[in-house]
Design a protein around this motif. Structure first.
Motif, PDB file in Angstrom:
ATOM      1  N   MET A  18       0.855  -1.204   0.000  1.00  0.00           N
ATOM      2  CA  MET A  18       0.000   0.000   0.000  1.00  0.00           C
ATOM      3  C   MET A  18       0.887   1.250   0.000  1.00  0.00           C
ATOM      4  SD  MET A  18      -3.330   0.366   2.401  1.00  0.00           S
ATOM      5  CE  MET A  18      -4.663  -0.183   1.358  1.00  0.00           C
ATOM      6  N   LYS A  19       0.608   2.189  -0.930  1.00  0.00           N
ATOM      7  CA  LYS A  19       1.453   3.390  -1.030  1.00  0.00           C
ATOM      8  C   LYS A  19       1.324   4.254   0.234  1.00  0.00           C
ATOM      9  CE  LYS A  19       1.046   3.941  -6.046  1.00  0.00           C
ATOM     10  NZ  LYS A  19       0.338   4.694  -7.071  1.00  0.00           N
ATOM     11  N   ASP A  20       2.427   4.893   0.629  1.00  0.00           N
ATOM     12  CA  ASP A  20       2.403   5.787   1.786  1.00  0.00           C
ATOM     13  C   ASP A  20       2.128   7.204   1.278  1.00  0.00           C
ATOM     14  OD1 ASP A  20       2.479   6.250   4.410  1.00  0.00           O
ATOM     15  OD2 ASP A  20       4.650   6.030   4.657  1.00  0.00           O
ATOM     16  N   LEU A  21       0.959   7.733   1.593  1.00  0.00           N
ATOM     17  CA  LEU A  21       0.559   9.035   1.051  1.00  0.00           C
ATOM     18  C   LEU A  21       0.438  10.084   2.144  1.00  0.00           C
ATOM     19  CD1 LEU A  21      -2.313   8.012  -1.403  1.00  0.00           C
ATOM     20  CD2 LEU A  21      -0.091   8.896  -2.061  1.00  0.00           C
ATOM     21  N   ILE A  22       0.638  11.364   1.755  1.00  0.00           N
ATOM     22  CA  ILE A  22       0.403  12.472   2.690  1.00  0.00           C
ATOM     23  C   ILE A  22      -1.074  12.461   3.080  1.00  0.00           C
ATOM     24  CG2 ILE A  22       0.330  15.003   2.908  1.00  0.00           C
ATOM     25  CD1 ILE A  22       2.707  15.074   0.949  1.00  0.00           C
ATOM     26  N   GLY A  23      -1.351  12.515   4.386  1.00  0.00           N
ATOM     27  CA  GLY A  23      -2.747  12.515   4.840  1.00  0.00           C
ATOM     28  C   GLY A  23      -3.290  11.124   5.108  1.00  0.00           C
ATOM     29  N   GLY A  24      -2.476  10.091   4.901  1.00  0.00           N
ATOM     30  CA  GLY A  24      -2.917   8.710   5.131  1.00  0.00           C
ATOM     31  C   GLY A  24      -3.054   8.417   6.629  1.00  0.00           C
ATOM     32  N   PRO A  25      -3.677   7.285   6.987  1.00  0.00           N
ATOM     33  CA  PRO A  25      -3.860   6.965   8.405  1.00  0.00           C
ATOM     34  C   PRO A  25      -2.531   6.628   9.085  1.00  0.00           C
ATOM     35  CG  PRO A  25      -4.603   5.155   7.024  1.00  0.00           C
ATOM     36  CD  PRO A  25      -4.246   6.261   6.102  1.00  0.00           C
ATOM     37  N   GLY A  26      -2.391   7.093  10.324  1.00  0.00           N
ATOM     38  CA  GLY A  26      -1.175   6.805  11.084  1.00  0.00           C
ATOM     39  C   GLY A  26       0.005   7.688  10.703  1.00  0.00           C
ATOM     40  N   THR A  27      -0.254   8.815  10.003  1.00  0.00           N
ATOM     41  CA  THR A  27       0.821   9.763   9.667  1.00  0.00           C
ATOM     42  C   THR A  27       0.532  11.092  10.380  1.00  0.00           C
ATOM     43  OG1 THR A  27      -0.317  10.653   7.732  1.00  0.00           O
ATOM     44  CG2 THR A  27       1.098   8.748   7.358  1.00  0.00           C
ATOM     45  N   VAL A  28       1.585  11.934  10.508  1.00  0.00           N
ATOM     46  CA  VAL A  28       1.402  13.225  11.186  1.00  0.00           C
ATOM     47  C   VAL A  28       0.444  14.114  10.384  1.00  0.00           C
ATOM     48  CG1 VAL A  28       2.587  15.307  11.986  1.00  0.00           C
ATOM     49  CG2 VAL A  28       3.683  13.079  12.251  1.00  0.00           C
ATOM     50  N   SER A  29       0.588  14.110   9.032  1.00  0.00           N
ATOM     51  CA  SER A  29      -0.303  14.942   8.203  1.00  0.00           C
ATOM     52  C   SER A  29      -1.752  14.468   8.328  1.00  0.00           C
ATOM     53  CB  SER A  29       0.150  14.913   6.743  1.00  0.00           C
ATOM     54  OG  SER A  29       0.318  13.573   6.329  1.00  0.00           O
ATOM     55  N   GLY A  30      -1.934  13.141   8.403  1.00  0.00           N
ATOM     56  CA  GLY A  30      -3.280  12.586   8.584  1.00  0.00           C
ATOM     57  C   GLY A  30      -3.883  13.037   9.909  1.00  0.00           C
ATOM     58  N   LEU A  31      -3.037  13.019  10.955  1.00  0.00           N
ATOM     59  CA  LEU A  31      -3.493  13.449  12.286  1.00  0.00           C
ATOM     60  C   LEU A  31      -3.905  14.929  12.255  1.00  0.00           C
ATOM     61  CD1 LEU A  31      -3.798  13.084  15.368  1.00  0.00           C
ATOM     62  CD2 LEU A  31      -1.356  13.567  15.584  1.00  0.00           C
ATOM     63  N   LEU A  32      -3.082  15.766  11.593  1.00  0.00           N
ATOM     64  CA  LEU A  32      -3.401  17.199  11.513  1.00  0.00           C
ATOM     65  C   LEU A  32      -4.728  17.435  10.785  1.00  0.00           C
ATOM     66  CD1 LEU A  32       0.120  18.731  10.749  1.00  0.00           C
ATOM     67  CD2 LEU A  32      -1.163  18.824  12.894  1.00  0.00           C
ATOM     68  N   LEU A  33      -4.945  16.675   9.701  1.00  0.00           N
ATOM     69  CA  LEU A  33      -6.225  16.783   8.971  1.00  0.00           C
ATOM     70  C   LEU A  33      -7.398  16.441   9.882  1.00  0.00           C
ATOM     71  CD1 LEU A  33      -5.798  15.271   5.373  1.00  0.00           C
ATOM     72  CD2 LEU A  33      -6.625  17.542   5.959  1.00  0.00           C
ATOM     73  N   ARG A  34      -7.255  15.354  10.656  1.00  0.00           N
ATOM     74  CA  ARG A  34      -8.346  14.916  11.549  1.00  0.00           C
ATOM     75  C   ARG A  34      -8.610  15.959  12.638  1.00  0.00           C
ATOM     76  NH1 ARG A  34     -11.033  11.379   8.602  1.00  0.00           N
ATOM     77  NH2 ARG A  34      -9.643   9.816   7.756  1.00  0.00           N
ATOM     78  N   ILE A  35      -7.515  16.520  13.185  1.00  0.00           N
ATOM     79  CA  ILE A  35      -7.700  17.541  14.224  1.00  0.00           C
ATOM     80  C   ILE A  35      -8.398  18.769  13.625  1.00  0.00           C
ATOM     81  CG2 ILE A  35      -6.480  19.162  15.750  1.00  0.00           C
ATOM     82  CD1 ILE A  35      -4.381  16.936  16.189  1.00  0.00           C
ATOM     83  N   GLY A  36      -7.965  19.167  12.411  1.00  0.00           N
ATOM     84  CA  GLY A  36      -8.592  20.306  11.725  1.00  0.00           C
ATOM     85  C   GLY A  36     -10.077  20.082  11.514  1.00  0.00           C
ATOM     86  N   GLN A  37     -10.433  18.868  11.054  1.00  0.00           N
ATOM     87  CA  GLN A  37     -11.858  18.548  10.828  1.00  0.00           C
ATOM     88  C   GLN A  37     -12.652  18.662  12.135  1.00  0.00           C
ATOM     89  OE1 GLN A  37     -11.491  14.575   9.261  1.00  0.00           O
ATOM     90  NE2 GLN A  37     -10.275  15.322   7.547  1.00  0.00           N
ATOM     91  N   SER A  38     -12.095  18.103  13.209  1.00  0.00           N
ATOM     92  CA  SER A  38     -12.812  18.125  14.504  1.00  0.00           C
ATOM     93  C   SER A  38     -13.003  19.561  14.978  1.00  0.00           C
ATOM     94  CB  SER A  38     -12.038  17.355  15.579  1.00  0.00           C
ATOM     95  OG  SER A  38     -11.626  16.119  15.103  1.00  0.00           O
ATOM     96  N   VAL A  39     -11.927  20.372  14.892  1.00  0.00           N
ATOM     97  CA  VAL A  39     -11.978  21.736  15.412  1.00  0.00           C
ATOM     98  C   VAL A  39     -12.978  22.583  14.616  1.00  0.00           C
ATOM     99  CG1 VAL A  39     -10.642  23.867  15.672  1.00  0.00           C
ATOM    100  CG2 VAL A  39      -9.664  21.686  16.397  1.00  0.00           C
ATOM    101  N   PHE A  40     -12.902  22.531  13.279  1.00  0.00           N
ATOM    102  CA  PHE A  40     -13.806  23.355  12.472  1.00  0.00           C
ATOM    103  C   PHE A  40     -15.262  22.895  12.610  1.00  0.00           C
ATOM    104  CE2 PHE A  40      -9.850  24.613  10.266  1.00  0.00           C
ATOM    105  CZ  PHE A  40     -10.027  25.983  10.305  1.00  0.00           C
ATOM    106  N   ALA A  41     -15.473  21.568  12.707  1.00  0.00           N
ATOM    107  CA  ALA A  41     -16.848  21.074  12.872  1.00  0.00           C
ATOM    108  C   ALA A  41     -17.413  21.531  14.218  1.00  0.00           C
ATOM    109  CB  ALA A  41     -16.879  19.549  12.762  1.00  0.00           C
ATOM    110  N   ALA A  42     -16.586  21.449  15.270  1.00  0.00           N
ATOM    111  CA  ALA A  42     -17.046  21.882  16.601  1.00  0.00           C
ATOM    112  C   ALA A  42     -17.333  23.389  16.595  1.00  0.00           C
ATOM    113  CB  ALA A  42     -15.982  21.544  17.643  1.00  0.00           C
ATOM    114  N   ALA A  43     -16.461  24.167  15.917  1.00  0.00           N
ATOM    115  CA  ALA A  43     -16.668  25.616  15.843  1.00  0.00           C
ATOM    116  C   ALA A  43     -17.964  25.942  15.092  1.00  0.00           C
ATOM    117  CB  ALA A  43     -15.478  26.274  15.149  1.00  0.00           C
TER     118      ALA A  43
END
Lengths: 154, 154
Positions: A1-26
């Protein structure tokens, strides 16, 4: 499986998830603090879909933190299939709710002029909530495409 | 490139494109025949996005017919990339316009009761138009996913 920016278990993926949670809560906070939002189905739908988005994205953010700390690999086809389905459902619901609410806000601000005439007092809050909903959707759309690409390129 | 059901230059792909064109055109007709739709931005947006959908899907249907008759292969990465972008843009616009219009219809039918009180005379036409918009979106979403899968699995 290719390792992509934003994939699960990566720092970029974590940042995307945090961004989604924060903006949705806001978006939820901006909507809930607007007077009389509960009279309109589309605004309630926005709160429900943003609530689901917070649960999903926050859950996956926790999973990403666990994977990063324990150095576990989350990139197997079964898990990614689950992420693809969840991301697609939440992304579609987020876009649908944001668009339905945007249609109503345009109606109130421009078409029938409820905001100018003072029938609705918290138009600014509604606009901000819808804007934050669209930002949430753009972030979840990114995650969704990365997951789908990973699954398809196995 | 994998040969998938609904891919470009296949009979199933052609049927999907024809379905998209027909339902989008029917949605436009149902909306245009509704009295006073032009006063509301979301309904005008639905007509614009369904118009774009008809142009895109009818164009690709013609390309599919040409490919089937001349036995040409449309499944190369450059063409499929173009289809992916076009399908994604039109699918997103179709969903956005259908949801914005659905939010307005729910407002008129249920939240503020304009339909019951007779302020709007063609509620049935608006509902049918929005329903056809959603059917169009579901068909273009299928095409869009097939194209994205083909591109990712090169």
């Amino acid at each position: 499986m290719k390792d992509l920016i934003g994939g699960p278990g990566t720092v970029s993926g974590l940042l995307l998830r945090i961004g989604q949670s924060v903006f949705a809560a806001a978006s939820i906070v901006a909507m809930v603090t607007s007077v009389g939002f509960y009279r309109y189905t589309a605004f309630c739908f926005l709160i429900a879909s943003m609530g689901l988005q917070v649960l999903w994205s926050f859950g996956l953010a926790c999973l990403d933190i666990y994977a990063l700390r324990k150095k576990r690999d989350l990139q197997n086809p079964v898990l990614v299939s689950l992420f693809v389905v969840g991301d697609w459902v939440t992304a579609t619901l987020s876009l649908a709710a944001s668009c339905a609410s945007a249609g109503m806000v345009v109606l109130f601000v421009q078409d029938i002029g409820y905001c100018k005439r003072g029938y609705i007092h918290s138009c600014r809050g509604l606009q901000i909530s819808v804007g934050l909903g669209f930002i949430t959707w753009s972030l979840i759309a990114m995650s969704s495409h990365v997951m789908f690409w990973m699954l398809a390129s196995v």
